[in-house]
Scaffold this active site. Structure first.
Site, PDB file in Angstrom:
ATOM      1  N   GLU A   1       0.047  -0.819   5.794  1.00  0.00           N
ATOM      2  CA  GLU A   1       1.097  -0.399   6.730  1.00  0.00           C
ATOM      3  C   GLU A   1       1.021   1.103   6.976  1.00  0.00           C
ATOM      4  O   GLU A   1       1.301   1.578   8.077  1.00  0.00           O
ATOM      5  CB  GLU A   1       2.467  -0.785   6.155  1.00  0.00           C
ATOM      6  CG  GLU A   1       3.618  -0.694   7.153  1.00  0.00           C
ATOM      7  CD  GLU A   1       4.221   0.693   7.234  1.00  0.00           C
ATOM      8  OE1 GLU A   1       5.031   0.934   8.122  1.00  0.00           O
ATOM      9  OE2 GLU A   1       3.862   1.567   6.396  1.00  0.00           O
TER      10      GLU A   1
ATOM     11  N   ASP B   1       0.842  -1.198   0.000  1.00  0.00           N
ATOM     12  CA  ASP B   1       0.000   0.000   0.000  1.00  0.00           C
ATOM     13  C   ASP B   1       0.874   1.244   0.000  1.00  0.00           C
ATOM     14  O   ASP B   1       2.076   1.172   0.297  1.00  0.00           O
ATOM     15  CB  ASP B   1      -0.932   0.005   1.219  1.00  0.00           C
ATOM     16  CG  ASP B   1      -0.172   0.056   2.531  1.00  0.00           C
ATOM     17  OD1 ASP B   1       0.745  -0.784   2.725  1.00  0.00           O
ATOM     18  OD2 ASP B   1      -0.457   0.929   3.370  1.00  0.00           O
TER      19      ASP B   1
END
Ligand SMILES: *[C@@H]1O[C@H](CO)[C@@H](O)[C@H](O)[C@H]1NC(C)=O
Ligand SMILES: *[C@@H]1O[C@H](CO)[C@@H](O)[C@H](O)[C@H]1NC(C)=O
Length: 577
Positions: free
Chosen positions: A238, A171
């Protein structure tokens, strides 16, 4: 790196500071996104260092030898030579560029997977990986955890060996709508200008995920079969704390493999930088803790035409002043990772100022020298103080709803990054101690701190102070830097830098020092899996724009990361760990 991590860019190769002779202040060179190596940008002649006479190693921060594979020596040579070619550079660029073109933005407070529609951007990315890395997907078992969390397993021939765990996250932080125009190349273009690849995720952390997968695809093309099992774990949020991704992956790995089941773990993190006449790599062995403390003042409402002396907002303001007047103390503490890192610099950096070198090397056994080293470091760079101690920042405030109504509630959120030698409890206690007496004696409040009533529940009061912690994380357990996994990693870093030296590192000497992270990585969910957790991605000066506009990575630096992962996998495969 999540948004709690320091938003520092790699400093690039810092030129020898000849023109800045005797000039303070110290430059804080923040390494590889988070692992901060504090480098003193001063010049003075090289001094001789105390040496252990038998080994000719400095007594402080001894270095591991460069480590190259023996059993797979021919393969390693072949692959690193291939990686130095333009053909391979083109292939690596194409892989990273394609991955960057699929946006996988993470927003704060996303709802559960399956409910919040914003997670669906992950689907095309995962599909893309299947197409882009066919051999990986044929040879490795892929387990999906909470839909988008990815665990790849490459079964080794010797099941008795503890596996290697490589981690990353695919991400990215969102591109701020107002900043779209500031990007030289569109944020999701993955544009390659002949030197740099541009776009969100180029550095943080699609270079890690794609670097690992490109490495393994290449090893499979060359018929490498691992002896030691290799497991990959890729998170997908994250950048918002990893609750949905790594927060499920960690427990899934624990259930499947058990506690202390991995020989070592390598996740994103620090890199290396050239400074003071040497290259320093600082794999993160420590991570600061974290807590948000909510400071809430409740007081009776009413019409503001007959106000009390202090409203809840006024009281909260006084409490904030009290906190800011008493910041947590910070010290350079012998035995901490930051101390070891500074000593390592003192032991090895040829161009570090002699006076600083001297006090740093004595600081372990002389309180006078320790104080002097602390004074020099802190006065020269506030960031060094921030890394050494627990920090405090009042980041959010709210209260009141109408200009003619007394505010019944006022709230501030105070963020603390907890020193590696401290704890969540110590931080909460200090904060409570500072506010309690002021709240009771000056403002006649009853106090409830972290669930505990500190004033008699029956006593009448003018209002209530409620302290609570929406979010806490202890400082991570420190990874030992004198054990075989650290030595293997250090030797691997030296070998990888040497293997691509003409491209990225010149011929300066290479040293490896234990490093610390000021922010948090997905490794927070893996503490039970291994004592040997490292935050290291082999990034160097060619990265930039992390968490801001114009994120980029130099193509040769990305290939350098692939060389690092190649060397790491082959070294780990034949090591006794
Ligand atoms: C922190 O303090 C609380 C309350 O005093 C206690 O129950 C808890 O065990 C402590 N936690 C640690 C990690 O020491
Ligand atoms: C605190 O406030 C309560 C409620 O208004 C009041 O009864 C009490 O006398 C106050 N105490 C002091 C010490 O001012």
């Amino acid at each position: 790196m999540d948004d709690t991590k320091i938003k520092a860019e790699l400093p690039g190769v810092i030129p020898a500071p000849r023109q800045t002779r005797r000039r303070w202040p110290i430059l804080l060179a923040c390494l590889a996104l988070v692992g901060c190596l504090h480098l003193l940008r001063l010049v003075s002649p090289t001094s001789r260092l105390p040496c252990d006479k038998t080994t000719h190693q400095p007594a402080v921060c001894p270095q591991s030898d460069t480590l190259v594979p023996e059993k797979n020596s021919a393969l390693w040579t072949e692959l690193t030579q291939l990686q130095a070619t333009d053909d391979f550079l083109g292939r690596a660029v194409a892989q990273l560029s394609a991955a960057v073109q699929i946006p996988t933005e993470t927003f704060d407070s996303m709802g559960p997977v399956g409910e919040d529609p914003r997670w669906v951007t992950r689907g095309p990315f995962v599909d893309h990986l299947v197409a882009a890395f066919p051999l990986v997907h044929a040879a490795m078992d892929l387990q999906k955890v909470n839909t988008y969390g990815l665990v790849y397993t490459w079964q080794g021939s010797d099941a008795s060996l503890k596996p290697l765990l490589l981690m990353g996250h695919y991400d990215v932080v969102p591109v701020a709508p107002l900043s779209v125009d500031e990007w030289t190349h569109p944020a999701y273009s993955g544009h390659f200008d002949g030197e740099f690849i541009w776009g969100r995720g180029c550095a943080d952390d699609k270079s890690g995920v794609i670097g690992i997968l490109t490495t393994i695809e290449l090893l499979l093309e060359n018929d490498f079969k691992p002896t030691r099992t290799i497991v990959l774990s890729f998170g997908f949020d994250e950048e918002a704390g990893g609750f949905h991704g790594a927060g499920h992956l960690g427990p899934a790995l624990l259930e499947r493999f058990g506690p202390d089941s991995f020989a070592m773990i390598v996740d994103e993190g620090a890199g290396f930088v050239e400074t003071y006449g040497a290259i320093f790599a600082t794999p993160g062995v420590a991570e600061k803790g974290y807590t948000d403390i909510s400071v809430e003042v409740q007081s009776p409402g009413g019409h503001s035409s007959i106000p009390p002396e202090h409203t809840s907002i006024g009281i909260l303001a006084a409490l904030i002043v009290q906190l800011e007047a008493n910041p947590p103390p910070a010290h350079l503490v012998p035995g901490t990772t930051l101390f070891e890192m500074a000593q390592c610099l003192a032991a090895h950096a040829p161009d570090l100022p002699v006076d600083l070198k001297r006090v740093l090397l004595r600081a372990g056994h002389s309180e006078k020298a320790r104080k002097e080293a602390e004074r020099m470091l802190f006065s020269s760079d506030p960031a060094f103080r921030a890394l050494a101690g627990t920090t405090q920042a009042v980041d959010v405030i709210s209260g009141g709803v109408k200009s003619n109504a007394l505010p019944e509630q006022a709230v501030a959120i105070v963020n603390h990054r907890i020193a590696t030698q401290s704890s969540v409890n110590e931080t909460l206690k200090r904060n409570t101690d500072l506010l309690r007496d002021l709240a009771i004696e000056r403002f006649n409040l009853s106090v409830i701190a972290h669930g505990e009533q500190l004033t008699p529940a029956s006593a009448a009061s003018a209002g209530t102070l409620i302290l609570s912690t929406p979010r806490t994380l202890e400082p991570a357990p420190i990874t030992p830097s004198d054990a075989p996994p650290f030595k293997l990693l250090a030797g691997t870093i030296r070998a990888a830098i040497r293997a691509s030296s003409d491209k990225i590192a010149g011929d300066s000497p290479v040293y490896v020092a234990p490093g610390m992270m000021s922010g948090n990585t997905d490794t927070r969910y893996t503490w039970a899996l291994s004592r040997h957790i490292f935050r290291y991605g082999h990034g160097s000066g060619g990265m930039g724009g992390i968490h801001t506009v114009n994120e980029h990575i130099r193509a040769t630096d990305f290939v350098g990361m692939i060389t690092f992962f190649t060397t790491l996998i082959l070294n780990v495969d034949e090591a006794v760990l």
